[in-house]
Each structure stands twice: as structure tokens, then as C-alpha cells.
Scaffold this motif. Structure first.
Motif, PDB file in Angstrom:
ATOM      1  N   ALA A  39      35.726  50.708  30.445  1.00 35.73           N
ATOM      2  CA  ALA A  39      36.053  49.686  31.331  1.00 35.73           C
ATOM      3  C   ALA A  39      37.542  49.402  31.136  1.00 35.73           C
ATOM      4  N   VAL A  40      38.623  49.441  31.836  1.00 27.98           N
ATOM      5  CA  VAL A  40      40.018  49.215  31.344  1.00 27.98           C
ATOM      6  C   VAL A  40      40.630  47.683  31.922  1.00 27.98           C
ATOM      7  N   ASN A  41      39.880  47.032  32.532  1.00 30.07           N
ATOM      8  CA  ASN A  41      40.449  45.616  33.138  1.00 30.07           C
ATOM      9  C   ASN A  41      39.862  44.420  32.423  1.00 30.07           C
ATOM     10  N   GLY A  42      39.436  44.663  31.171  1.00 28.60           N
ATOM     11  CA  GLY A  42      38.639  43.473  30.586  1.00 28.60           C
ATOM     12  C   GLY A  42      37.861  42.630  31.137  1.00 28.60           C
ATOM     13  N   GLY A  43      36.980  43.345  32.206  1.00 28.91           N
ATOM     14  CA  GLY A  43      36.018  42.808  32.726  1.00 28.91           C
ATOM     15  C   GLY A  43      36.118  42.922  34.193  1.00 28.91           C
ATOM     16  N   THR A  44      35.014  42.762  34.708  1.00 26.64           N
ATOM     17  CA  THR A  44      35.211  42.796  36.356  1.00 26.64           C
ATOM     18  C   THR A  44      36.403  42.184  37.032  1.00 26.64           C
ATOM     19  N   ALA A  45      37.056  42.364  38.183  1.00 29.48           N
ATOM     20  CA  ALA A  45      37.817  41.599  38.882  1.00 29.48           C
ATOM     21  C   ALA A  45      37.161  40.964  40.228  1.00 29.48           C
ATOM     22  N   GLN A  46      35.987  41.165  40.143  1.00 31.27           N
ATOM     23  CA  GLN A  46      35.137  40.483  41.333  1.00 31.27           C
ATOM     24  C   GLN A  46      35.513  38.831  41.057  1.00 31.27           C
ATOM     25  N   LEU A  47      35.123  38.123  42.316  1.00 33.28           N
ATOM     26  CA  LEU A  47      35.412  36.729  42.476  1.00 33.28           C
ATOM     27  C   LEU A  47      34.635  36.135  41.361  1.00 33.28           C
ATOM     28  N   HIS A  48      33.115  36.367  41.181  1.00 33.35           N
ATOM     29  CA  HIS A  48      32.545  35.682  40.282  1.00 33.35           C
ATOM     30  C   HIS A  48      33.039  35.599  38.830  1.00 33.35           C
ATOM     31  N   GLN A  49      33.791  36.627  38.726  1.00 31.58           N
ATOM     32  CA  GLN A  49      34.444  36.347  37.156  1.00 31.58           C
ATOM     33  C   GLN A  49      36.103  36.276  37.012  1.00 31.58           C
ATOM     34  N   GLN A  50      36.529  35.720  38.045  1.00 34.37           N
ATOM     35  CA  GLN A  50      37.962  35.570  38.155  1.00 34.37           C
ATOM     36  C   GLN A  50      38.128  34.104  38.023  1.00 34.37           C
TER      37      GLN A  50
END
Length: 528
Positions: free
Chosen positions: A449-460
Motif C-alpha cells: 500500500a503506497v498511500n498510508g491507508g485508504t483514501a476513501q471518505l471513511h478514512q479521510q
């Protein structure tokens, strides 16, 4: 083994850590950066995987690096960085094999004219979107990349647009990418230019707010292009190290523990036995799970927050294939020979099928990919008449085994051959980076995983990395999360590091005491 005392320790010499170190050093702080790897850079590094061909090992094109306030404020060009750009920022080759792929030219009028050929309305729509971008880009980038909540940036955006247009723009940015593309444009070509950029995040095309990434990267491509550092991505890191000034960067110094006493971070310990005590702050440029699960004592984190961390979601695993080619790529669509970046292998409906495969555990038969023509963007990357290139795509969430990665790498080659007949015959060297290779090279790239965690709204925003403030402060006084696991997330923009450094600097003095009290009370409210 040694014991030293400094104002601040930065854990990790990735780009966020180096940005933080520069900001603290500028303020006169005594700073030590501790990096586990033999060299600084984290996911901003390059090397010759094939002799004579420079490959960017992780990240490569840097529109955010050229546009973000955190990076531009450092004036890295004064410290040896030179940006290079391909004649065209990017293109999108659709399926079936596209012979007339749209591209984004350096001049907005040229892009608009080209899109008008597909549908005369799309040229005007492109111009209108870009004109709006030029009016709001400073406020918008401040809102996207600054600390949460973006009160000042939001107010500036509202003043610029006015109440009615601010409301409409907020709705536009909340749209799913597929809906945004269809509302904004009429042709498949123009729509795919936006949709391909939306895929730089891991939010499904049908998910709310997934269009925001597509809009942001599309407009930055037209504005600043998709630039690369001359000589390889390690040159960006080298400029950041020079810019960090008096900050000391110690490599081969893996941090294994953070000491906490009286609710405050006091010191860090390395695998080699060194101890560094801190007077003021620790900034962690590591993933949230590493910080909270491995480096801190169990009792330093409230139980509710620890339970929240069990739900931390990584972004989808990456497979990257690096190519050394003995000639330019023989694209079916000649327009793509001008583009540094190519989004390849799927049209509007194909992107939807691809994201569905990733969500349902199916290895895509025709993977959509991001493809980089590095020598086209920077002629120093390989000998004249050749091309240093790479492709990266994703595995389904949770699938990280080498066999699946190798299968996808083969399918990447098949898609490339469809769009550029003779591609395989031009390969003189190839190296596959599987999820296991990425995580072995950098522990923050867990499972590829290259973005440090999902970029979906529930984790932004307020939910990154767990429900809380969406800010760099942690429940431990004097400890700040300054990595891509913190708001605003992945991408080489330096905002995570800069936000953490500024939060650390603002903890001093009378106002600092007030900020600490307010922040501590809010954190206690949401984590206990």
C-alpha cells in the motif's frame, strides 16, 4: 550506543519527515532525523535497476510536489532541484486499443482544441473548468492540504466564488468520479482524462467524493504539468536533505521505542542502542499502525482509540513493473509518444469493472495501469533513442502473494502489447516490484500500500487515521503524526510533515498552552 538531547526528533526521512525537519530547523530548533534505511527518501528514491536506465522505485511524477504550499515554500530549486516535463502531461488510452488517445497539452488552448474534435462542447467545458481552477487554486490547495478543519481556506474559497457558486462547487467536489465526469464532459475522451486521474486514489468510481482526486490532478496537470526531478526521484530527496539545513539525518537508525512519561513523549530508542531525548517534540513520519501499535507503550493510547485502530484500512496493494527499452514505445496512438504519464487499458465502463474486480477479490484479466515514460519526461534517465519506463497497477484488497503479483505483471505486459505492438520486443531489462518487495524496502508501504491507508471518505479528513481531529496531534503530548497516514493523506506534497511541524511549533508560549488544552480536551472526548 550513545545518548543525546535535542529539541526535536523526526522518525523517518521520507519526504514528509524531511519537510518537517526543514520547518523545525528554520525555527532554530535542534533536530535529528532517524531513518531505518541506509539512505533517506522513503518512497521518493531512484536507482539503476538496469545499468544505464534510472528507475523511480516508488513515486515518480510530482504535480503535488510542484504545486503544494508545503513544498513550494521550501524553494527547493535553490537547493539543486530541477523539474523536467514531457511535451504533454498525460494521456489516456482506452479499450479496445485506442488509436486516437486524448492527451493534456502544455497549453490549455491546445488541450481544449483537441477535445473539441471529440465533441465541440468539451473544449469550452475544459476552458471554463480551468479558468475556475486558476481563480480558486490557492484557497482550494490550502483547504485540501492544510490542517483540518480548513477554516481560513474555506472562508477564502467562499469569498472568491460567492455563496451560490460555493454551494454548487461543494456539491461538485462531493460527486462520485463517474457522475462528475459525465456532468462535466460529453465525450468518452474528455471523461476518461478525469476518470484516469481519479484512479490515483483507491476510492471506487461510484463512491461519493471520488471525483475530487480526479478534478484536482486533472487541473494541476493542465496548470503545472506532471513534472519529474531531473536525474531521478532521489534528486528530490537530495534537495530536501540540503534544504533541511542544520537538521542531522542519521540513516541505519531504526527507532524501536518511544518513551512516554507523565503523558508526554520524552525520548526515542534505536535498534543499535542509541537514545535521543527530546526537549520539545517528536514527529513520526511512519504509518499510523507502526506508531501506535509498535513504537508506543500499550498504556499510552486510550483503549477506544486502540479499538478504532483495529479497523484501520490500507489502500489496495501495488504491483510495479520497471522496463528498460531499446527504442521509443511504438504506440498505436501516436499522441501518446508526447505524454510523460499514460493511463492505459480501460474506458469509462472498463474502469468500473476493474474497480469491481479489486473490491471482490478477482485478479483483473485486463488491468488498468498508470504508465510512465520517464525518458520522454527527462532525457537523462536513459541513453538517447531508448526509454526508461514503468507500469503500476493494483491487486485486489488483501491479495499480496507473489504468484498473484507475477500473474498481474504478465497481464500488464499483454495490455501494453495491445496498445503498442512490438513493445515486448523492445525490452532489454525488466524488474517486477511485488507488494512483498515494496514492504521489505519500506515498512510504511505495508502489503504494497503506497498511500498510508485508504483514501476513501471513511478514512479521510476527521476520520484519518481514526475518528478524531484529523490533525497531527496525538493523545501523547509532544508527539505528532506527520506521515501520509495523517490528513491529508498520500501523495508527495509534504503537507503531512509541514502540518505536524507547525503544530509542534505552535505548542510553545501562552497561546500554545491554550491550544494544547483545547486539543487535549477534544482528543479525550473522541478517544475515551
Amino acid at each position: 550506543m550513545s545518548t543525546t538531547t535535542v529539541d526535536a526528533v523526526v522518525i523517518g526521512a521520507g519526504h514528509n519527515g524531511l519537510v518537517a525537519a526543514a520547518a523545525l530547523a528554520d525555527a532554530g530548533w535542534d533536530v535529528v532525523v532517524l531513518e531505518a534505511a541506509p539512505e533517506p527518501g522513503g518512497a521518493v528514491r531512484s536507482a539503476e535497476l538496469v545499468p544505464g536506465y534510472t528507475s523511480d522505485l516508488f513515486s515518480a511524477f510530482y504535480p503535488l510536489g510542484a504545486a503544494s504550499p508545503a513544498m513550494t515554500s521550501l524553494e527547493l530549486e535553490r537547493h539543486g532541484l530541477r523539474w523536467c516535463r514531457a511535451p504533454a502531461a498525460y494521456g489516456h488510452a482506452r479499450f479496445p486499443a485506442d488509436e486516437d488517445a486524448p492527451i493534456v497539452h502544455a497549453d490549455v488552448a491546445d488541450t481544449a482544441a483537441a477535445l473539441s474534435v471529440y465533441d465541440r462542447r468539451d473544449g469550452d467545458a475544459w476552458i471554463a473548468m480551468f479558468e475556475q481552477w486558476t481563480r480558486i487554486k490557492k484557497a482550494l490547495l490550502d483547504a485540501f492540504l492544510g490542517p483540518f478543519p480548513p477554516v481560513r481556506a474555506g472562508a477564502s474559497l467562499a469569498r472568491t466564488l460567492g455563496a451560490a457558486e460555493t454551494l454548487r462547487f461543494a456539491r461538485f467536489m462531493a460527486l462520485p468520479a463517474r457522475v462528475m465526469a459525465h456532468e462535466a464532459f460529453h465525450s468518452s475522451a474528455a471523461r476518461c482524462l478525469l476518470l484516469g486521474n481519479a484512479m490515483h486514489g483507491d476510492a471506487p468510481l461510484e463512491a461519493a467524493v471520488s471525483g475530487a482526486m480526479g478534478y484536482l490532478l486533472t487541473m494541476m496537470a493542465q496548470d503545472v504539468g506532471f513534472p519529474v526531478p531531473e536525474g531521478g526521484s532521489s534528486e528530490l530527496t537530495a534537495a530536501l536533505v540540503r534544504r533541511a539545513g542544520t537538521a542531522e539525518v542519521r540513516c541505519n537508525s531504526e527507532v524501536t521505542r518511544i518513551d512516554v512519561a507523565g503523558g508526554r513523549a520524552r525520548s526515542v530508542h534505536t535498534a543499535s542502542g542509541d537514545t535521543v531525548r527530546v526537549r520539545r517534540a517528536i514527529i513520526a513520519d511512519v504509518s499510523a499502525p507502526i506508531l501506535y501499535d509498535k513504537l508506543l507503550p500499550d498504556d499510552a493510547i486510550p483503549p477506544r482509540m486502540r479499538r478504532d485502530l483495529e479497523n484501520f484500512e490500507w489502500d489496495t496493494p501495488v504491483v510495479k513493473v520497471n522496463y528498460a527499452l531499446d527504442r521509443p514505445i511504438p504506440w498505436r496512438s501516436k499522441s501518446l509518444s508526447q505524454a510523460g504519464t499514460v493511463h492505459l487499458g480501460a474506458d469509462d465502463d472498463g474502469l468500473l469493472r476493474w474497480t469491481t474486480d479489486l473490491a471482490t477479490g478477482v485478479l483483473p484479466k485486463r488491468p488498468f495501469m498508470l504508465f510512465g515514460q520517464m525518458t520522454t519526461a527527462d532525457p537523462t534517465r536513459s541513453p538517447s533513442g531508448t526509454e526508461s519506463a514503468w507500469a503500476y497497477t493494483h491487486l485486489p484488497r488483501g491479495i499480496v502473494d507473489n504468484a498473484s503479483a507475477d500473474t498481474i505483471a504478465e497481464r500488464v505486459g499483454d495490455v501494453l502489447e495491445e496498445h503498442a505492438p512490438g513493445f515486448a520486443a523492445s525490452i532489454v531489462g525488466q524488474a517486477v516490484q511485488r507488494p512483498s518487495d515494496l514492504s521489505a524496502a519500506n515498512s510504511s508501504l505495508y502489503g504494497g500500500a503506497v498511500n498510508g491507508g485508504t483514501a476513501q471518505l471513511h478514512q479521510q479528513l476527521i476520520f484519518r487515521p481514526t475518528p478524531g481531529l484529523g490533525r497531527p496531534e496525538t493523545p501523547v503530548e509532544g508527539l505528532f503524526l506527520g506521515s501520509s497516514s495523517a490528513h491529508p493523506g498520500g501523495g508527495v506534497h509534504g503537507a503531512g510533515g509541514m502540518n505536524a511541524a507547525r503544530a509542534a511549533l505552535r505548542q510553545r508560549g501562552v497561546l500554545g498552552a491554550v491550544r494544547k488544552k483545547v486539543t487535549s480536551s477534544l482528543l479525550e472526548l473522541v478517544t475515551r
